[in-house]
Design a protein around this motif. Structure first.
Motif, PDB file in Angstrom:
ATOM      1  N   GLY A 159       0.804  -1.222   0.000  1.00  0.00           N
ATOM      2  CA  GLY A 159       0.000   0.000   0.000  1.00  0.00           C
ATOM      3  C   GLY A 159       0.838   1.272   0.000  1.00  0.00           C
ATOM      4  O   GLY A 159       0.685   2.124  -0.882  1.00  0.00           O
ATOM      5  N   PRO A 160       1.739   1.445   0.983  1.00  0.00           N
ATOM      6  CA  PRO A 160       2.580   2.650   0.988  1.00  0.00           C
ATOM      7  C   PRO A 160       3.426   2.795  -0.274  1.00  0.00           C
ATOM      8  O   PRO A 160       3.624   3.913  -0.763  1.00  0.00           O
ATOM      9  N   TRP A 179       2.500   6.663  -6.956  1.00  0.00           N
ATOM     10  CA  TRP A 179       1.536   7.577  -7.558  1.00  0.00           C
ATOM     11  C   TRP A 179       1.971   9.026  -7.355  1.00  0.00           C
ATOM     12  O   TRP A 179       1.917   9.831  -8.288  1.00  0.00           O
ATOM     13  N   LEU A 180       2.435   9.351  -6.172  1.00  0.00           N
ATOM     14  CA  LEU A 180       2.854  10.731  -5.882  1.00  0.00           C
ATOM     15  C   LEU A 180       4.101  11.116  -6.677  1.00  0.00           C
ATOM     16  O   LEU A 180       4.168  12.211  -7.254  1.00  0.00           O
ATOM     17  N   VAL A 229       1.193   4.179  -3.052  1.00  0.00           N
ATOM     18  CA  VAL A 229       0.902   5.600  -2.820  1.00  0.00           C
ATOM     19  C   VAL A 229       2.115   6.450  -3.186  1.00  0.00           C
ATOM     20  O   VAL A 229       1.994   7.475  -3.868  1.00  0.00           O
TER      21      VAL A 229
END
Length: 234
Positions: free
Chosen positions: A103-104, A110-111, A107
């Protein structure tokens, strides 16, 4: 940045690769573009030439061992935390890795994908397929974008969006980038692309910055329709 296909290159792709290219230029698809074109190609499975460059920065194999050791530590902590809460080792492994690793990582991907996209992709930024033209264009100033965020956001982002100053001199430390960017814009601001961040404008840019004609410097739609010529006023 993420070099765009030309109309001719896109037409030669298989239907699956065309779908992939379309997906890459969507709100969430930029993360897939980062993972396939940057993370995998340059970090996980670099070419021999890229390995030589990486070894000049630091011992590539040793750094990979450090990353693997850190990943193993995080996975062990995730599993141990799940087991301590009463989950089975299998369930703790799946849930812990999903929440604390996968998950991290997604994220972050994506950033960083969006940061890179915003740095180099804008209807007013030219792309080049000729090294001579690229050298003559002062791309450190003209091919990067200063995306302006509220000051508190720029501080949280560690000044990462002050990108033209970073390109002019990569040795500028993070805490000096904002002042360097202001000085740069005062001296040569007319040559640079400065855009205040706006989510609606960003989505509009995704609809324009699809395929590129490197000779006429024109953005085209997926079917080849011209959308915007760089330097033209809209």
């Amino acid at each position: 940045g993420y070099p765009p296909y030309t109309v001719e290159e896109f037409a030669r792709l298989s239907r699956w690769r065309q779908l992939e290219a379309r997906m890459h230029r969507t709100m969430f698809g930029v993360a897939l573009m980062y993972l396939s074109t940057v993370w995998w190609r340059y970090i996980m499975a670099p070419s021999k030439d890229r390995r030589v460059m990486l070894d000049k920065i630091g011992p590539f194999s040793r750094e990979r061992m450090y990353v693997a050791a850190y990943l193993a530590l995080i996975v062990a902590i995730a599993i141990a935390s799940g087991v301590a809460k009463g989950s089975s080792p299998l369930r703790a492994s799946v849930e812990g890795v999903a929440w604390m690793v996968v998950g991290p990582f997604l994220v972050f991907s994506w950033l960083i994908a969006w940061a890179t996209f915003l740095h180099h992709t804008n209807p007013q930024v030219r792309w080049y397929d000729s090294q001579a033209e690229w050298r003559d264009a002062q791309v450190q100033l003209t091919a990067t974008v200063h995306v302006v965020f509220p000051r508190w956001a720029e501080i949280m982002l560690r000044e990462i969006m002050q990108h033209p100053a970073h390109h002019v001199d990569p040795n500028i430390p993070l805490y000096e980038l904002a002042s360097a960017e202001r000085a740069l814009e005062r001296s040569v601001g007319g040559q640079m692309v400065v855009a205040r961040f706006n989510i609606w404008q960003t989505l509009a840019n995704l609809r324009v910055c699809r395929l590129y004609d490197y000779k006429t410097h024109t953005w085209h739609d997926w079917d080849g329709t011209p959308l915007h010529r760089v330097g033209a006023h809209t």
